[in-house]
Design a protein around this motif. Structure first.
Motif, PDB file in Angstrom:
ATOM      1  N   TYR A  78      -5.377  -0.052  -3.133  1.00  0.00           N
ATOM      2  CA  TYR A  78      -6.080   0.678  -4.183  1.00  0.00           C
ATOM      3  C   TYR A  78      -6.690  -0.293  -5.190  1.00  0.00           C
ATOM      4  CZ  TYR A  78      -6.941   4.205  -7.775  1.00  0.00           C
ATOM      5  OH  TYR A  78      -7.540   5.035  -8.684  1.00  0.00           O
ATOM      6  N   MET A 122     -10.712  -0.438  -5.425  1.00  0.00           N
ATOM      7  CA  MET A 122     -11.266   0.404  -6.487  1.00  0.00           C
ATOM      8  C   MET A 122     -11.803  -0.447  -7.631  1.00  0.00           C
ATOM      9  SD  MET A 122     -10.954   3.407  -5.293  1.00  0.00           S
ATOM     10  CE  MET A 122     -10.874   4.718  -6.486  1.00  0.00           C
ATOM     11  N   SER A 125     -17.635   0.528  -6.214  1.00  0.00           N
ATOM     12  CA  SER A 125     -17.021   1.290  -5.127  1.00  0.00           C
ATOM     13  C   SER A 125     -16.207   2.466  -5.664  1.00  0.00           C
ATOM     14  CB  SER A 125     -16.124   0.384  -4.299  1.00  0.00           C
ATOM     15  OG  SER A 125     -15.152  -0.203  -5.131  1.00  0.00           O
ATOM     16  N   VAL A 126     -15.856   2.418  -6.951  1.00  0.00           N
ATOM     17  CA  VAL A 126     -15.068   3.496  -7.528  1.00  0.00           C
ATOM     18  C   VAL A 126     -15.792   4.832  -7.394  1.00  0.00           C
ATOM     19  CG1 VAL A 126     -13.984   4.337  -9.640  1.00  0.00           C
ATOM     20  CG2 VAL A 126     -14.037   1.900  -9.160  1.00  0.00           C
ATOM     21  N   TRP A 132     -12.570  10.607  -2.426  1.00  0.00           N
ATOM     22  CA  TRP A 132     -11.209  10.049  -2.373  1.00  0.00           C
ATOM     23  C   TRP A 132     -10.646   9.951  -0.974  1.00  0.00           C
ATOM     24  CZ3 TRP A 132      -7.223  13.195  -0.639  1.00  0.00           C
ATOM     25  CH2 TRP A 132      -7.516  14.565  -0.564  1.00  0.00           C
ATOM     26  N   GLN A 154     -11.607   6.873   0.886  1.00  0.00           N
ATOM     27  CA  GLN A 154     -11.289   5.567   0.329  1.00  0.00           C
ATOM     28  C   GLN A 154     -10.118   4.923   1.053  1.00  0.00           C
ATOM     29  OE1 GLN A 154     -11.202   6.637  -3.743  1.00  0.00           O
ATOM     30  NE2 GLN A 154     -13.376   6.208  -3.992  1.00  0.00           N
ATOM     31  N   ARG A 209      -4.303  -3.889 -11.237  1.00  0.00           N
ATOM     32  CA  ARG A 209      -5.715  -3.586 -11.464  1.00  0.00           C
ATOM     33  C   ARG A 209      -6.306  -4.401 -12.623  1.00  0.00           C
ATOM     34  NH1 ARG A 209      -8.017   2.052 -11.447  1.00  0.00           N
ATOM     35  NH2 ARG A 209      -9.708   0.891 -10.511  1.00  0.00           N
TER      36      ARG A 209
END
Lengths: 676, 404
Positions: free
Chosen positions: B33, B37, B41-42, B47, B50, B282
């Motif tokens: 993730y 993400m 690309s987000v 969903w 992905q 992240r």
């Protein structure tokens, strides 16, 4: 434990396997420990080098205020439009994709044509040839075309909306893209209010274009006090006490001359730093302020803006194409209230970008020399105003009876040289001789025994031939002959005669003459002139540094009787109808003054246009407060050219005093009021 | 150790290992993730398209497959070993003809909308067949014929995978096969000879690739493979190209060298800058700002993302989880009821270890970049399914273990 149980196994093969696995994992652990813990700092630095760009932000420059806190130099918001390249990157990609497809089609067509021409399929090798293949340089070129297309369109769009021509050079654009992609690209600087309004109205959804506000030096009174302020030049270097290692620097200025130069360190403040995070393509992703900029210090002057403006206006009106200077000083403490020099310039000029010719016109015009502060940086022969010193010397030497009558033939022979006199033939006592500026009278006094040495000694007390230190490195010291010089065999009576009428070996600056006049007016105190009264932090009035008023540099050591005789003679020069300085007179105040016209030899002969004319004065006579000294190059005479200038300045001073007495010390023009 | 319950069949799985596997899967989803993400690309994909979600699907499928493998006694499975082996050989041959060419290699076949990487399954089939073949009485292993046959079993998939080319996947077969030969009880002198021969060949190969002038080069490998080796061994391209080349060409090669070493350099910066505790999930700059290779950061370079965002603490966690899996695997091998089970377990453990060592080692420049996934952490259906089926086999051996 699980692991050690396996390491101690009695099955030798499995034990070896367990040991190998254990060793491998331990090796990885050690490696990771080395990279992540021991060398972590090294990699963090590498990460910062590739992903962080540091930018120096200039500090808000301190203001320069007049004695009442009114800004002479301040800052104004300057609105600019910047192009944020990272916001356009998606459009760039879209255009690039389109161009790429088109290019591929064209390459395919070219290959097909080639194949039909050859009548066979192209080999793989042949397809790799540059005319058929999508090479890396070709791709880069397409990307360049795409981004230029997107950016120039955005700019053209803006240009149409704001109805201004916005030049954007492709080469410049590419250079910026290569070198400073992390920074917004300035597109249009210094928007006027209507453009700001139009941009705000219409550009809410324009990607990539944003307006920013910058603080820019601004001289609200244009050329007022220009020579005192000096000027700035574009320079974004770091000050001594701040971080110097930046990737980029936003535009900043450094004071070059005048007070902007002298107090640059204080005014400039401390530049701040921000770090811009960039991605792998060099586009800006975000930014943080690392150290905020600290605004510079305000510098408060002794200058009175009203008097300064009046002095400048009066000087400009002295004659056509005037070259000259005015100094207004407080007779009781040496504070400079106004200092003007003509021709002048607008210091705002230096903040914009100019063509070479425009620079040339201001900086290198040898006739104008507008940047020279004639009140301090030019040597002038004092002419007749030096007779004040000669008179004082003769009186102190006890060889001059001020009431004794002296007959003048209207000229005087010194050796074989005949020195003419505008005062004409007649009988003169001291008062009339000074008022009419009789050359024979003062030459006769100067040639009396002992007077010459007195003149030199008194000149030294006045600190003639020395710098006042008001603005270091921007002042000439003039010249006063030394005792050794006047006693040497090279010194002749002719030199003494010249000195007695303020010519020859003596040269002075208007500022020195103001100090001299103040000393005569205040009873013999030679003050250190003062221009800056204090520095205070931006937006506050708690002073950081105070420069005390009335620093005494010397005392004349002459009797009050002698001073009174000279002062009264000066009063007569203005107040009596036949006095040369009568044009300076104003109602309500008694002004004492002395005119002068120095003949200057130019190209080996005397030339009327090279004469410089003077008027040195103080008022009110009874309680001397203001000293006004004026010099104009090539004037008609001190009385005709300079005295009317003094007249206007005194009127303005008088008016200012009346305003002050009505509303005591109004605090005008603070920052909040001055800025929109 | 707690006394075992005396029962003919202990149906319990090795819970410690299962727990470690589940934690690895959780980490995998979290960091696939994080790695995917970022940036644009987000917003692009819905969903369920992905990668983090697809990875969950792969895990669910994989756990299903592993459970299915658990259900059947591994003796039954081993009967199908040679069928599986030859099927995988066929698929490896097939992929060379019908495989999709991605990044200059034919490793994948399109099947029902998925890309399948046959080599991932070939590894398992190889272990199964090898274990079956070597589980014969130890005396037979003394015969050179049997030994060379075993080598042949190893060489066939090795060469086919090399041909794709997929050096990493091919290389992991060697330690796996070797460990199985060793544990099976192959005489030591055979193994010593084999290792000596292998070492000599490897050295000759490297000398030829790295140092020999171009005209004298015997081994022909892919340009990109040679470059990876040059980068790993720190040889510059220009001197490898040999003698008289122009200055422009030299500069060009230098730039290419810089670009080729880019991925490893960026991975190392990511790992190193993670420091002790990392930059946070992240929040890894190398990951977020796109310095890590976009094509690889969710699969081959997933470890760099974890190491950057969780720091040394995260790396230790990952190593600890793998250690738990590996050592429980060795324990299972020790407790296996017969030689077949033991050899199977050893094969799976060695295969897993080789992957982990090569992949993590690549991030800290201990190993060259070879494109080996990190089992269960890297994104990818074939890898996830293959790894989970292998784990299913381990559990299977555990369930049918010797009971004291």
């Amino acid at each position: 434990m699980l692991i050690f149980d396996q390491l101690k196994k009695d099955d030798p093969q499995l034990r070896l396997l367990a040991v190998t696995v254990f060793g491998g994992m331990a090796l990885l652990l050690a490696g990771l420990w080395w990279v992540q813990v021991v060398s972590s700092h090294y990699y963090q630095e590498k990460l910062e080098v590739q992903s962080i760009r540091t930018v120096r932000m200039p500090a808000i420059r301190g203001q320069i205020l007049d004695r009442d806190g009114r800004p002479i130099a301040e800052n104004r918001p300057c609105y600019n439009i910047d192009l944020y390249l990272e916001d356009l990157s998606r459009s760039n990609q879209a255009v690039y994709a389109y161009l790429l497809t088109a290019e591929k089609k064209q390459l395919a067509r070219r290959m097909a044509t080639e194949e039909t021409r050859l009548g066979r399929k192209l080999t793989t090798q042949e397809k790799k040839q540059s005319q058929f293949a999508l090479t890396l340089p070709l791709k880069e070129q397409l990307q360049q075309v795409a981004r230029w297309w997107v950016s120039s369109n955005a700019v053209a769009d803006l240009s149409a909306r704001l109805q201004v021509n916005i030049p954007l050079d492709e080469k410049e654009f590419e250079k910026r893209y290569d070198k400073a992609r992390a920074l917004p690209l300035p597109i249009l600087a210094n928007l006027d209010p209507s453009q700001v309004a139009r941009f705000e109205e219409q550009s809410i959804h324009t990607p990539g274009l944003e307006m920013d506000v910058q603080s820019l030096r601004y001289y609200p009174n244009g050329p007022a006090a220009a020579h005192l302020l000096g000027f700035l030049s574009h320079d974004s270097k770091s000050s001594d006490n701040e971080e110097s290692d930046y990737n980029y620097r936003l535009e900043d200025f450094v004071g070059k001359t005048g007070l902007e130069g002298l107090y640059d360190k204080e005014l400039r403040g401390i530049g701040g730093g921000k770090s811009v995070v960039v991605n792998n393509l060099g586009y800006r992703q975000g930014e943080t302020i690392v150290s905020p900029a600290e605004p510079g210090t305000n510098v408060v002057l002794t200058i009175d803006l009203d008097i300064q403006k009046a002095a400048e206006t009066a000087l400009q009106q002295a004659q056509a194409n005037v070259h000259g200077a005015v100094v207004v000083m407080d007779a009781q403490n040496g504070d400079v209230l106004a200092m003007a020099s003509a021709p002048t310039y607008d210091p705002n000029f230096f903040l914009q970008h100019h063509t070479a010719e425009e620079w040339d016109g201001l900086l290198n015009d040898t006739n104008t020399r507008a940047l020279v502060n004639r009140a301090m940086q030019e040597n002038y022969a004092p002419g007749s105003i030096f007779k004040i010193v000669v008179g004082l010397a003769a009186l102190e030497q006890g060889v001059l009876d001020p009431r004794a009558s002296f007959h003048s033939d209207g000229y005087i022979m010194v050796g074989r040289r005949r020195i003419n006199d505008t005062a004409g033939e007649g009988e003169f006592d001291f008062s009339r001789a000074l008022a009419k500026s009789s050359n024979p009278y003062f030459i006769t006094q100067g040639l009396k025994p002992g007077v010459l040495a007195r003149i030199v000694a008194l000149g030294q007390r006045f600190h003639l031939g020395e710098r006042t230190g008001l603005i270091p490195h921007q002042e000439t010291k003039g010249n006063l002959p030394t005792l050794d010089e006047v006693r040497s065999s090279a010194w002749h009576d002719g030199d003494t005669a010249n000195l007695s009428i303020g010519q020859g070996a003596i040269v002075v600056t208007p500022l020195q003459m103001a100090v001299m006049t103040a000393a005569v007016a205040n009873g013999g105190t030679v003050f250190q002139p003062r221009l800056v009264s204090k520095t205070e932090p931006y937006g506050s009035e708690e002073p950081i540094q105070i420069f005390p008023a009335g620093q005494v540099r010397d005392t004349l050591g002459v009797s009050q009787r002698s001073l009174n005789i000279v002062r009264e003679a000066m009063l007569a020069d203005v107040e009596s109808a036949e006095g040369t300085g009568h044009d300076a007179a104003i109602p309500g105040w008694h002004i004492a003054g002395k005119t002068g016209t120095a003949e200057v030899e130019k190209n080996g002969h005397k030339e009327k246009s090279a004469d410089n004319t003077w008027f040195a004065s103080f008022a009110p006579f009874e309680h001397p407060r203001y000293v006004v000294v004026i010099t104009v190059e090539g004037g008609a005479s001190g009385g005709k050219t300079c005295a009317p200038v003094a007249h206007k300045i005194y009127l303005a001073i008088q008016q200012r005093e009346q305003e002050r007495s009505r509303a005591p010390a109004p605090k005008l023009g603070t920052l909040a009021e001055a800025q929109p | 150790m707690t006394p075992q319950i005396h029962r003919e069949r202990e149906m319990r799985v090795d819970l410690l290992q299962v727990a470690a596997l589940l934690l690895l899967m959780v980490l995998s989803v979290a960091f696939v993730y994080s790695a995917t993400m970022t940036g644009d690309s987000v917003v692009i994909a819905t969903w369920y398209h992905q990668r983090w979600f697809r990875q969950i699907v792969f895990f669910v499928l994989g756990i299903g497959a592993a459970s299915a493998v658990c259900m059947v006694d591994y003796h039954v499975l081993s009967r199908w070993a040679f069928v599986a082996y030859w099927a995988s050989i066929l698929s490896l041959i097939g992929v060379l003809f019908v495989g999709s060419l991605i990044y200059g290699a034919r490793r994948w076949v399109q099947f029902a909308g998925f890309q399948i990487q046959p080599s991932e399954f070939a590894k398992l089939a190889f272990i199964l067949a090898m274990a079956h073949f070597l589980s014969r009485p130890v005396d037979e292993l003394r015969q050179p014929r049997i030994f060379w046959q075993a080598i042949g079993f190893m060489a066939l998939p090795f060469l086919l995978i090399m041909k794709e080319p997929d050096l990493g996947s091919a290389l992991v077969l060697l330690p796996t096969g070797l460990a199985m030969l060793f544990v099976a009880g192959t005489p030591r002198e055979y193994l010593v000879q084999l290792l000596t021969l292998g070492a000599v060949l490897a050295v000759l190969f490297l000398v030829d690739v790295l140092f020999a002038p171009q005209s004298l080069r015997i081994v022909k490998i892919q340009e990109y493979q040679m470059r990876r080796l040059l980068v790993y061994f720190g040889r510059d391209y220009a001197s490898n190209k040999g003698g008289n080349i122009s200055e422009a060409e030299r500069a060009n090669l230098r730039e290419e060298e810089f670009n080729d070493s880019h991925n490893v350099r960026q991975a190392m910066i990511a790992v190193g800058s993670g420091g002790l505790t990392g930059e946070g999930w992240r929040h890894g700059q190398q990951n977020e700002l796109g310095f890590l290779p976009v094509a690889g950061k969710h699969n081959d370079f997933i470890f760099a993302v974890i190491a950057e965002e969780l720091g040394f603490v995260g790396s230790v966690t990952v190593l600890a989880l793998y250690s738990v899996v590996l050592f429980t695997g060795i324990r299972i091998a020790g407790q296996a009821r017969d030689r077949l089970g033991k050899l199977l377990a050893v094969g799976v453990v060695t295969l897993l270890f080789s992957h982990v060592f090569i992949n993590i080692g690549m991030n800290i420049r201990l190993m060259p970049v070879t494109g080996v996934p990190l089992p269960l952490l890297s994104y990818g259906g074939s890898s996830v399914l293959g790894s989970l089926i292998a784990m299913g086999m381990l559990q299977n051996i555990h369930m049918y273990r010797k009971v004291y």
